[in-house]
Design a protein around this motif. Sequence first.
Motif, mmCIF file in Angstrom:
data_model
loop_
_atom_site.group_PDB
_atom_site.id
_atom_site.type_symbol
_atom_site.label_atom_id
_atom_site.label_comp_id
_atom_site.label_asym_id
_atom_site.label_seq_id
_atom_site.Cartn_x
_atom_site.Cartn_y
_atom_site.Cartn_z
ATOM 1 N N GLY A 293 0.815 -1.211 0.000
ATOM 2 C CA GLY A 293 0.000 0.000 0.000
ATOM 3 C C GLY A 293 0.848 1.260 0.000
ATOM 4 N N LEU A 294 1.894 1.270 0.786
ATOM 5 C CA LEU A 294 2.787 2.434 0.820
ATOM 6 C C LEU A 294 3.517 2.626 -0.504
ATOM 7 C CD1 LEU A 294 4.242 2.080 4.427
ATOM 8 C CD2 LEU A 294 2.608 3.792 3.595
ATOM 9 N N ASP A 295 3.598 1.556 -1.284
ATOM 10 C CA ASP A 295 4.216 1.625 -2.602
ATOM 11 C C ASP A 295 3.194 2.018 -3.680
ATOM 12 O OD1 ASP A 295 6.516 1.336 -4.274
ATOM 13 O OD2 ASP A 295 5.684 -0.565 -4.985
ATOM 14 N N GLY A 296 1.946 2.253 -3.281
ATOM 15 C CA GLY A 296 0.947 2.741 -4.217
ATOM 16 C C GLY A 296 -0.169 1.792 -4.573
ATOM 17 N N ALA A 297 -0.141 0.564 -4.078
ATOM 18 C CA ALA A 297 -1.230 -0.369 -4.361
ATOM 19 C C ALA A 297 -2.450 0.007 -3.529
ATOM 20 C CB ALA A 297 -0.804 -1.799 -4.049
ATOM 21 N N LEU B 113 -11.890 0.519 -2.797
ATOM 22 C CA LEU B 113 -12.575 1.473 -3.682
ATOM 23 C C LEU B 113 -12.278 2.915 -3.292
ATOM 24 C CD1 LEU B 113 -15.931 -0.480 -3.935
ATOM 25 C CD2 LEU B 113 -14.377 0.003 -5.852
ATOM 26 N N HIS B 114 -12.258 3.203 -2.003
ATOM 27 C CA HIS B 114 -11.936 4.563 -1.547
ATOM 28 C C HIS B 114 -10.499 4.939 -1.908
ATOM 29 C CE1 HIS B 114 -15.491 6.005 0.499
ATOM 30 N NE2 HIS B 114 -15.681 4.775 0.952
ATOM 31 N N LEU B 115 -9.581 4.004 -1.782
ATOM 32 C CA LEU B 115 -8.193 4.292 -2.146
ATOM 33 C C LEU B 115 -8.041 4.482 -3.651
ATOM 34 C CD1 LEU B 115 -6.384 1.859 0.292
ATOM 35 C CD2 LEU B 115 -6.436 4.367 0.403
ATOM 36 N N LEU C 287 -6.285 12.370 -7.011
ATOM 37 C CA LEU C 287 -4.987 13.029 -6.860
ATOM 38 C C LEU C 287 -4.160 12.919 -8.140
ATOM 39 C CD1 LEU C 287 -4.030 11.997 -3.233
ATOM 40 C CD2 LEU C 287 -4.985 14.168 -4.030
ATOM 41 N N GLY C 288 -4.395 11.886 -8.919
ATOM 42 C CA GLY C 288 -3.653 11.688 -10.155
ATOM 43 C C GLY C 288 -4.099 12.595 -11.282
ATOM 44 N N GLU C 289 -5.286 13.215 -11.165
ATOM 45 C CA GLU C 289 -5.795 14.089 -12.225
ATOM 46 C C GLU C 289 -4.865 15.262 -12.471
ATOM 47 O OE1 GLU C 289 -9.699 15.171 -10.996
ATOM 48 O OE2 GLU C 289 -10.557 13.239 -11.544
ATOM 49 N N GLY C 290 -4.355 15.847 -11.433
ATOM 50 C CA GLY C 290 -3.453 16.984 -11.573
ATOM 51 C C GLY C 290 -2.011 16.544 -11.429
ATOM 52 N N HIS C 291 -1.704 15.357 -11.919
ATOM 53 C CA HIS C 291 -0.382 14.750 -11.754
ATOM 54 C C HIS C 291 0.723 15.684 -12.234
ATOM 55 C CE1 HIS C 291 2.686 11.705 -11.479
ATOM 56 N NE2 HIS C 291 3.003 11.901 -12.741
#
Length: 186
Positions: free
Chosen positions: A107-111, A146-148, A155-159
């Motif tokens: 999870g900390l790695d982005g999963a 689903l929330h994550l 947050l990725g929209e304005g990457h």
Amino acid sequence: MAQAETHHILPLPAFDAPVRLLIVVAPYYKDITDELVAGAKAGIAKAGGSFDLVEVPGALEIPTAIAIARRQADFDGFVALGCVIRGETTHYDTVCNDSSRALTLLGLDGACIGNGILTVETREQAAVRAEAGGQNKGGGAAAAALHLIALSRRLGEGHKEIGFRPAREDIRIAGKASDSAGQNRA
């Protein structure tokens, strides 16, 4: 006493684009995990998502399966489901701690992972946590994933690119600079 407590549960997020999850389950206590899977499937369907399901031998293999799927497939998130009931040895502690730690590191790695691995003292505790009419921890794990996913997408929209970029277009290798055409310059 815990039965009298109330908890705030976030409403499921809505998605503009389809969401696909992988449910990874260790069916060691199959009657319990079948309930967890049913709850997860219902939660994913309620959010309009789709899922695949894989089984692994035990809770310790769940993080490895998720890591493999993350590298080799195209899932937005993962739901980890299993049940560990305390026995007579310290193996319980190892399985609980190591599976949880590995999922946290992923999870900390982005999963985007919802952890629905039950860690309980008795089968009765597991049954209450697994059933849809009870605590529905399978549905809760799906909701967490689903929330994550929703957070990651928002947050990725304005990457913005992050990291280091060379200050110049030329690249210095072993003391010689090369321009973008690959010509060495001194």
